[in-house]
Design a protein around this motif. Sequence first.
Motif, mmCIF file in Angstrom:
data_model
loop_
_atom_site.group_PDB
_atom_site.id
_atom_site.type_symbol
_atom_site.label_atom_id
_atom_site.label_comp_id
_atom_site.label_asym_id
_atom_site.label_seq_id
_atom_site.Cartn_x
_atom_site.Cartn_y
_atom_site.Cartn_z
ATOM 1 N N MET A 54 -3.371 1.527 7.593
ATOM 2 C CA MET A 54 -3.842 0.458 8.114
ATOM 3 C C MET A 54 -5.583 0.339 7.702
ATOM 4 S SD MET A 54 -2.105 0.581 11.927
ATOM 5 C CE MET A 54 -0.298 0.790 11.947
ATOM 6 N N LYS A 55 -5.949 1.704 7.737
ATOM 7 C CA LYS A 55 -7.236 1.338 7.155
ATOM 8 C C LYS A 55 -7.758 0.959 5.810
ATOM 9 C CE LYS A 55 -8.124 5.846 9.464
ATOM 10 N NZ LYS A 55 -8.500 7.317 9.192
ATOM 11 N N ILE A 79 0.817 -1.257 -0.060
ATOM 12 C CA ILE A 79 0.085 0.289 -0.082
ATOM 13 C C ILE A 79 0.917 1.104 -0.019
ATOM 14 C CG2 ILE A 79 -2.054 1.238 1.084
ATOM 15 C CD1 ILE A 79 -2.692 -1.497 2.339
ATOM 16 N N ILE A 80 1.034 2.067 -1.077
ATOM 17 C CA ILE A 80 1.651 3.056 -1.121
ATOM 18 C C ILE A 80 0.813 4.440 -0.847
ATOM 19 C CG2 ILE A 80 2.791 4.698 -2.782
ATOM 20 C CD1 ILE A 80 3.420 2.031 -4.730
ATOM 21 N N ILE A 81 1.290 5.071 0.192
ATOM 22 C CA ILE A 81 0.493 6.218 0.672
ATOM 23 C C ILE A 81 1.360 7.428 0.357
ATOM 24 C CG2 ILE A 81 -0.436 7.174 2.577
ATOM 25 C CD1 ILE A 81 0.523 4.053 3.591
ATOM 26 N N GLY A 116 3.913 8.531 10.376
ATOM 27 C CA GLY A 116 2.857 8.108 11.372
ATOM 28 C C GLY A 116 1.374 8.351 11.030
ATOM 29 N N THR A 117 1.147 9.370 10.499
ATOM 30 C CA THR A 117 -0.171 9.719 9.998
ATOM 31 C C THR A 117 -0.452 8.765 8.643
ATOM 32 O OG1 THR A 117 0.322 11.574 8.873
ATOM 33 C CG2 THR A 117 -0.554 11.987 10.988
ATOM 34 N N ALA A 118 0.521 8.693 7.965
ATOM 35 C CA ALA A 118 0.503 7.811 6.849
ATOM 36 C C ALA A 118 0.233 6.147 7.172
ATOM 37 C CB ALA A 118 1.727 7.985 5.836
ATOM 38 N N TYR A 119 0.862 6.084 8.094
ATOM 39 C CA TYR A 119 0.684 4.601 8.489
ATOM 40 C C TYR A 119 -0.590 4.194 8.968
ATOM 41 C CZ TYR A 119 5.681 4.120 8.291
ATOM 42 O OH TYR A 119 6.957 3.906 7.784
#
Length: 144
Positions: free
Chosen positions: A89-90, A43-45, A82-85
């Motif tokens: 996760m969603k 998953i590329i964020i 952190g916010t990307a992880y």
Amino acid sequence: MAARGPDRISVLLPTYNERDNLPLVVWLLVRTFRDSGIDFEIIIIDDGSPDGTQEVAQQLEKIYGSDKIVMREMISVLFSSGTAYIHGMKHATGNFIVIMDADLSHHVRLYFIKQKEGNFDIVSGTRYKGNGGVYGWDLKRKLI
């Protein structure tokens, strides 16, 4: 109790201006998982990279398939790993989650070797143990 299906790993990969690194890190991950017979998704964020990272991610999705490469754009005022992880996760479908950077600072294979050795719930990579370290980083980057 239902029988548990095969394991699936979701790799969360935050990116910002990773156009050059992204194809290599994805290739290394895909090769590692396929060689090991592990089901996976990457998953590329991305946070709106101006360098074309999103276009590269879309090309990788076409090459490897949308069941293996998932692009989840995230636009935020305070983008951080952190916010990307949390965002990633969603969208994760695996029963194992791997969080890592796309900057090639850790060899992807090491995470999976260590997890299988001890059936650990958490495996952490560090640059500061044994012969590890960082080179070319200023003090601010090291502290971060």
